[in-house]
Design an enzyme around this catalytic site. Structure first.
Site, short mmCIF file in Angstrom:
data_model
loop_
_atom_site.label_atom_id
_atom_site.label_comp_id
_atom_site.label_asym_id
_atom_site.label_seq_id
_atom_site.Cartn_x
_atom_site.Cartn_y
_atom_site.Cartn_z
N ARG A 38 16.32 -10.12 4.70
CA ARG A 38 16.45 -8.83 3.89
C ARG A 38 17.01 -9.09 2.42
NH1 ARG A 38 21.04 -6.41 3.85
NH2 ARG A 38 21.22 -6.17 6.09
N TYR B 24 2.87 10.89 -10.54
CA TYR B 24 2.43 11.00 -9.28
C TYR B 24 3.05 11.79 -8.34
CZ TYR B 24 1.92 8.68 -4.49
OH TYR B 24 1.75 8.46 -3.19
N ASP C 165 5.68 3.51 -14.88
CA ASP C 165 4.85 3.17 -13.69
C ASP C 165 3.55 2.69 -14.14
OD1 ASP C 165 3.23 3.49 -11.48
OD2 ASP C 165 4.35 5.12 -10.81
N LYS D 215 -1.83 -0.26 -4.31
CA LYS D 215 -3.40 0.31 -5.04
C LYS D 215 -4.03 -1.05 -5.39
CE LYS D 215 -1.43 4.44 -4.14
NZ LYS D 215 -0.40 4.88 -4.79
C1 LIG Z 1 0.68 5.54 -4.89
C2 LIG Z 1 1.49 5.49 -6.22
C3 LIG Z 1 2.95 5.51 -6.12
C4 LIG Z 1 3.65 5.26 -4.79
O1 LIG Z 1 3.48 4.35 -4.10
P1 LIG Z 1 3.44 4.19 -2.50
O2 LIG Z 1 2.83 2.64 -2.22
O3 LIG Z 1 2.36 4.89 -1.99
O4 LIG Z 1 4.78 4.54 -1.91
C5 LIG Z 1 3.90 5.68 -7.26
N1 LIG Z 1 3.08 5.63 -8.35
C6 LIG Z 1 1.87 5.98 -8.63
C7 LIG Z 1 1.20 6.05 -9.82
C8 LIG Z 1 0.85 5.85 -7.41
O5 LIG Z 1 -0.38 5.96 -7.49
#
Ligand SMILES: *Cc1c(COP(=O)(O)O)cnc(C)c1O
Length: 380
Positions: free
Chosen positions: A46, A98, A170, A195
């Site tokens: 962890r 998001y 982000d 992604k």
């Molecule tokens: C998908 C996404 C998230 C969240 O990520 P997860 O891996 O699904 O928890 C946060 N910000 C953006 C811009 C995203 O596309």
């Protein structure tokens, strides 16, 4: 070292014990110690794991930051940043976020007396107007999701510094290949590695990068204390995906631009949102801030919500699914899918209409994708 070389080599030196060219999956929970406290830097997975450490080092280098942290999901990474706050603190966030981030902020953190203002960050005055004494974070995505607005990261980082708050970006949509927020003044960069970084729709993961030692130490403490860490196999998958990031992003970008141009000239389309089109309101800023425009394209259909639902269900190569950033093209309807948790009134106010369709353009042949869309247009 240039980006194209970093993706393949940083954090990925041949394994010292065997010479294996690929970082092994260290599938272990604990590590043998020679004497109490005498070990090779690893005690419990962890806290630290060598496969995860390789990924953390790699992502930090790609973002041109000093420190990286990997998580079990993008949301776990985002939540860990929120652990920096205390009740009574205030956040100013871009209104086009998001959906899961918006939900975490408004449905969970408001219970802990954290205050939020959601504003259109293309208007810097709006940000200045809502900043207060207790504002601790400015939070943005650029390009935004799903309207693909471009936010001026450098200008907002100045506002953050003037007001003694941290800027979180982000960077999931742009990826560090197209945009490096730390170079533009951001304090913390966050990713959903589910992604483009993973890139193959086969994992869930997240990451944080910062160059600030104090913030890193705090976040690393929370990473271990809370425990939203990824398993070694998922870390390995992200590392494997990242190796082809540059090639994939080039193709995502070419295909998305071709599709955006096709859609812009289509009689059944009211409006196209793609930062690589000269008609995009922040096209000049996008060219300045990014070295490519990415693989996401949104557009509004002419017609009612039933026709829109029919359209997104009618493509054959392009699959109807949430998520984005994989090699395969995906289509979705934000109002009823990814952004359905945002109250309708608020959603419409932020410009996200019922007729909006979002495409994650994959790396297939662009003519096959355009032909697929054309067939779907014929049924509505
Ligand atoms: C998908 C996404 C998230 C969240 O990520 P997860 O891996 O699904 O928890 C946060 N910000 C953006 C811009 C995203 O596309």
């Amino acid at each position: 070292m240039r980006f194209e070389t970093k993706v393949i080599h940083i954090g990925q030196e041949p394994d010292p014990s065997t010479g294996a060219i690929v970082v092994p999956i260290y599938q272990t929970s604990t590590y043998v110690q020679e004497a109490p406290g005498k070990h090779k830097g690893y005690e419990y997975s962890r806290t630290q794991n060598p496969t995860r450490a390789a990924l953390e080092k790699n992502i930090a280098a790609l973002e041109n930051g000093k420190y990286g942290l990997a998580f079990s999901s993008g949301m776990a990474a985002i939540n860990t940043i929120m652990n920096l706050l205390k009740s009574g603190d205030h956040i100013v966030a871009e209104q086009d976020l998001y959906g899961g981030t918006h939900r975490l902020f408004t449905k969970l953190y408001t219970n802990y007396e954290i205050e939020f203002d959601f504003v259109d960050m293309t208007d810097l005055e709006k940000i200045r107007r809502v900043i207060k004494k207790n504002t601790k974070l400015l939070w943005l995505e650029s390009p935004t999701n799903p309207l693909l607005k471009i936010i001026d990261i450098q200008a907002i980082s100045k506002i953050a510094k003037e007001n003694d708050c941290l800027l979180v970006v982000d960077n999931t949509f742009a990826t560090p290949y197209f945009q490096q927020p730390i170079n533009l003044g951001a304090d913390i960069v966050v990713h959903s590695t589910s992604k483009y970084l993973g890139g193959h729709c086969d994992l869930i993961g997240g990451a944080i990068v910062t160059s600030n030692k104090e913030i890193y130490d705090q976040l690393a403490f929370y990473q271990n204390a809370v425990g939203g860490v990824p398993g070694p196999f998922d870390c390995w998958l992200v590392l494997r995906g990242i190796k082809t990031l540059t090639l994939r992003m080039e193709r995502h970008n070419q295909n998305a631009l071709a599709i955006a141009r096709y859609l812009e000239s289509h009689p059944k389309v009211r409006k196209v949102y793609y930062p690589g089109l000269p008609s995009h309101p922040q096209y000049e800023l996008a060219k300045k801030q990014m070295r490519g425009f990415g693989g996401m394209v949104s557009f509004e259909l002419k017609g009612d919500i039933e026709q829109v639902k029919k359209f997104v269900s009618s493509t054959q190569i392009i699959s109807l699914a949430e998520s984005l950033g994989g090699v395969e093209s995906l289509i979705e309807h934000p109002a009823t899918m990814t952004h359905s948790s945002i109250p309708k009134e608020e959603r419409i106010k932020s410009g996200l209409s019922d007729e909006l369709v979002r495409l994650s353009v994959g790396i297939e042949h662009q003519e096959d994708l355009i032909a697929d869309l054309e067939k779907a247009f014929e049924v509505i």
